[in-house]
Design an enzyme around this catalytic site. Structure first.
Site, mmCIF file in Angstrom:
data_model
loop_
_atom_site.group_PDB
_atom_site.id
_atom_site.type_symbol
_atom_site.label_atom_id
_atom_site.label_comp_id
_atom_site.label_asym_id
_atom_site.label_seq_id
_atom_site.Cartn_x
_atom_site.Cartn_y
_atom_site.Cartn_z
ATOM 1 N N GLU A 242 0.845 -1.207 0.000
ATOM 2 C CA GLU A 242 0.000 0.000 0.000
ATOM 3 C C GLU A 242 0.876 1.251 0.000
ATOM 4 O O GLU A 242 2.005 1.231 0.515
ATOM 5 C CB GLU A 242 -0.905 0.016 1.233
ATOM 6 C CG GLU A 242 -2.289 -0.582 1.004
ATOM 7 C CD GLU A 242 -3.215 0.327 0.201
ATOM 8 O OE1 GLU A 242 -2.731 1.199 -0.565
ATOM 9 O OE2 GLU A 242 -4.439 0.170 0.337
ATOM 10 N N ASP A 243 0.346 2.312 -0.570
ATOM 11 C CA ASP A 243 1.031 3.592 -0.492
ATOM 12 C C ASP A 243 0.794 4.225 0.870
ATOM 13 O O ASP A 243 1.725 4.653 1.546
ATOM 14 C CB ASP A 243 0.581 4.538 -1.621
ATOM 15 C CG ASP A 243 -0.936 4.620 -1.744
ATOM 16 O OD1 ASP A 243 -1.638 3.739 -1.206
ATOM 17 O OD2 ASP A 243 -1.427 5.565 -2.377
ATOM 18 N N ASP B 48 -4.617 5.282 5.894
ATOM 19 C CA ASP B 48 -5.201 6.503 6.460
ATOM 20 C C ASP B 48 -6.093 6.104 7.635
ATOM 21 O O ASP B 48 -5.650 6.061 8.779
ATOM 22 C CB ASP B 48 -5.959 7.234 5.349
ATOM 23 C CG ASP B 48 -6.279 8.667 5.712
ATOM 24 O OD1 ASP B 48 -6.293 8.985 6.913
ATOM 25 O OD2 ASP B 48 -6.530 9.474 4.816
ATOM 26 N N LYS C 147 -0.782 7.138 8.488
ATOM 27 C CA LYS C 147 -1.361 8.283 9.189
ATOM 28 C C LYS C 147 -1.704 7.872 10.619
ATOM 29 O O LYS C 147 -1.901 6.686 10.896
ATOM 30 C CB LYS C 147 -2.644 8.736 8.464
ATOM 31 C CG LYS C 147 -2.409 9.419 7.128
ATOM 32 C CD LYS C 147 -2.099 10.886 7.359
ATOM 33 C CE LYS C 147 -2.163 11.695 6.105
ATOM 34 N NZ LYS C 147 -3.395 12.403 5.884
ATOM 35 N N PHE D 74 -2.535 16.768 4.437
ATOM 36 C CA PHE D 74 -2.867 16.114 3.168
ATOM 37 C C PHE D 74 -1.666 16.200 2.241
ATOM 38 O O PHE D 74 -1.176 17.282 1.928
ATOM 39 C CB PHE D 74 -4.075 16.800 2.521
ATOM 40 C CG PHE D 74 -4.553 16.074 1.296
ATOM 41 C CD1 PHE D 74 -5.373 14.958 1.404
ATOM 42 C CD2 PHE D 74 -4.188 16.510 0.034
ATOM 43 C CE1 PHE D 74 -5.819 14.286 0.277
ATOM 44 C CE2 PHE D 74 -4.628 15.839 -1.112
ATOM 45 C CZ PHE D 74 -5.441 14.727 -0.972
ATOM 46 N N ASP E 278 -2.851 11.009 -4.957
ATOM 47 C CA ASP E 278 -3.431 12.009 -5.858
ATOM 48 C C ASP E 278 -4.274 13.039 -5.124
ATOM 49 O O ASP E 278 -4.689 12.833 -3.981
ATOM 50 C CB ASP E 278 -4.325 11.318 -6.897
ATOM 51 C CG ASP E 278 -5.654 10.847 -6.301
ATOM 52 O OD1 ASP E 278 -5.632 10.175 -5.255
ATOM 53 O OD2 ASP E 278 -6.707 11.189 -6.866
ATOM 54 N N ARG F 288 0.029 12.057 -8.984
ATOM 55 C CA ARG F 288 0.515 10.709 -8.641
ATOM 56 C C ARG F 288 1.936 10.473 -9.139
ATOM 57 O O ARG F 288 2.684 9.683 -8.576
ATOM 58 C CB ARG F 288 -0.386 9.641 -9.281
ATOM 59 C CG ARG F 288 -1.791 9.553 -8.737
ATOM 60 C CD ARG F 288 -2.449 8.289 -9.264
ATOM 61 N NE ARG F 288 -3.894 8.304 -9.162
ATOM 62 C CZ ARG F 288 -4.578 7.895 -8.090
ATOM 63 N NH1 ARG F 288 -3.939 7.474 -7.030
ATOM 64 N NH2 ARG F 288 -5.894 7.918 -8.091
HETATM 65 C C1 PRP Z 1 -6.088 5.423 -0.781
HETATM 66 C C2 PRP Z 1 -4.869 4.541 -0.531
HETATM 67 C C3 PRP Z 1 -5.439 3.365 0.214
HETATM 68 C C4 PRP Z 1 -6.645 3.957 0.917
HETATM 69 C C5 PRP Z 1 -6.309 4.127 2.353
HETATM 70 O O1 PRP Z 1 -6.734 4.993 -1.913
HETATM 71 O O2 PRP Z 1 -4.246 4.143 -1.726
HETATM 72 O O3 PRP Z 1 -5.837 2.322 -0.639
HETATM 73 O O4 PRP Z 1 -6.903 5.256 0.357
HETATM 74 O O5 PRP Z 1 -7.382 4.735 3.019
HETATM 75 P P1 PRP Z 1 -7.984 4.128 4.353
HETATM 76 O O6 PRP Z 1 -6.849 3.680 5.213
HETATM 77 O O7 PRP Z 1 -8.718 5.302 4.966
HETATM 78 O O8 PRP Z 1 -8.917 3.018 4.014
HETATM 79 P P2 PRP Z 1 -7.927 5.834 -2.593
HETATM 80 O O9 PRP Z 1 -9.246 5.297 -2.107
HETATM 81 O O10 PRP Z 1 -7.691 7.300 -2.410
HETATM 82 O O11 PRP Z 1 -7.785 5.406 -4.106
HETATM 83 P P3 PRP Z 1 -6.496 5.505 -5.061
HETATM 84 O O12 PRP Z 1 -5.468 4.524 -4.541
HETATM 85 O O13 PRP Z 1 -7.002 5.108 -6.406
HETATM 86 O O14 PRP Z 1 -6.001 6.925 -5.003
#
Ligand code: PRP
Length: 202
Positions: free
Chosen positions: A122-123, A126, A154, A175, A182, A188
């Site tokens: 994962e990136d 949150d 986070k 943020f 993104d 990205r």
């Molecule tokens: C982001 C990120 C994780 C997720 C984490 O994806 O890549 O998959 O949010 O959030 P959480 O811990 O609150 O569940 P996003 O839904 O923004 O989609 P993306 O990867 O396509 O940008």
């Protein structure tokens, strides 16, 4: 889905002054929070940990689209253990249910992971809800092991009980964009993590 909550007092001119002439900082970025060099050093550290823990195994890397693509690309190339690459795309059912962590699979794995050693890539974690759901879902498929590698975490993520074995950096609540992250599908491709100028979203 991540959304910016507020601005920052950091000077845009200071951030721009740190840009190299070869690769100027994006004009919408106020400050580089984690540099390209720091990211790449950390990816190598994480890869060394995974190599050590999984010596003698093939590892199935599972990245969650789209944000994790940069981590997946760099981490997979830094690893020495044999790997196969898998991608999933998921989305929340909606605001009303996202707090329960219920997500829909838009794209599933292409192969069976029964008996495999899986590392979810994962990136950013949150709220941790996506990951929590995903780990439960993948665990039900009978892998030999399942661990999570996230470049960024986070503070909220600490509340969720997930096997977050490999973590790159702890972030504050601000943020950030870049290196897969993104805002409205932009930024990205930046090779660093940066603070977005609030004028972009206010
Ligand atoms: C982001 C990120 C994780 C997720 C984490 O994806 O890549 O998959 O949010 O959030 P959480 O811990 O609150 O569940 P996003 O839904 O923004 O989609 P993306 O990867 O396509 O940008």
């Amino acid at each position: 889905m991540r959304e910016p909550a507020g601005g920052s007092g950091v000077s845009a001119s200071l951030a721009r002054a740190c840009a190299s002439p070869e690769r100027p900082i994006d004009p919408d970025i106020m400050e580089i929070v984690i540099s390209e060099r720091q990211i790449q050093d950390k990816i190598r550290e994480l890869a060394a940990q995974i190599d050590a823990d999984h010596a003698g195994h093939e590892v199935v890397l599972v990245a969650v689209l789209k944000g994790a693509i940069m981590v997946m690309a760099d981490l997979s190339r830094a690893l020495r253990v044999p790997v196969s690459l898998e991608f999933m795309a998921v989305s929340s059912y909606g605001a009303a249910t996202s707090s329960s962590g219920v997500v829909r699979i838009n794209k599933d794995l292409d192969r069976d992971i029964t008996g495999k050693h899986v590392v979810v890539v994962e990136d950013i974690i949150d709220s941790g809800l996506t990951l929590s759901w995903l780990v439960r879902n993948l665990s039900a498929r009978g892998p030999a092991s399942i661990d999570v590698c996230a470049l960024l975490r986070k503070p909220e993520a600490a509340k969720v009980n997930v096997p977050l074995r490999y973590v790159g950096f702890e972030l504050g609540p601000e943020f950030v964009v870049g290196y897969g992250l993104d805002y409205a599908e932009r930024y990205r491709q930046l090779p660093y993590i940066g603070l977005l100028d609030p004028s972009v979203y206010t």
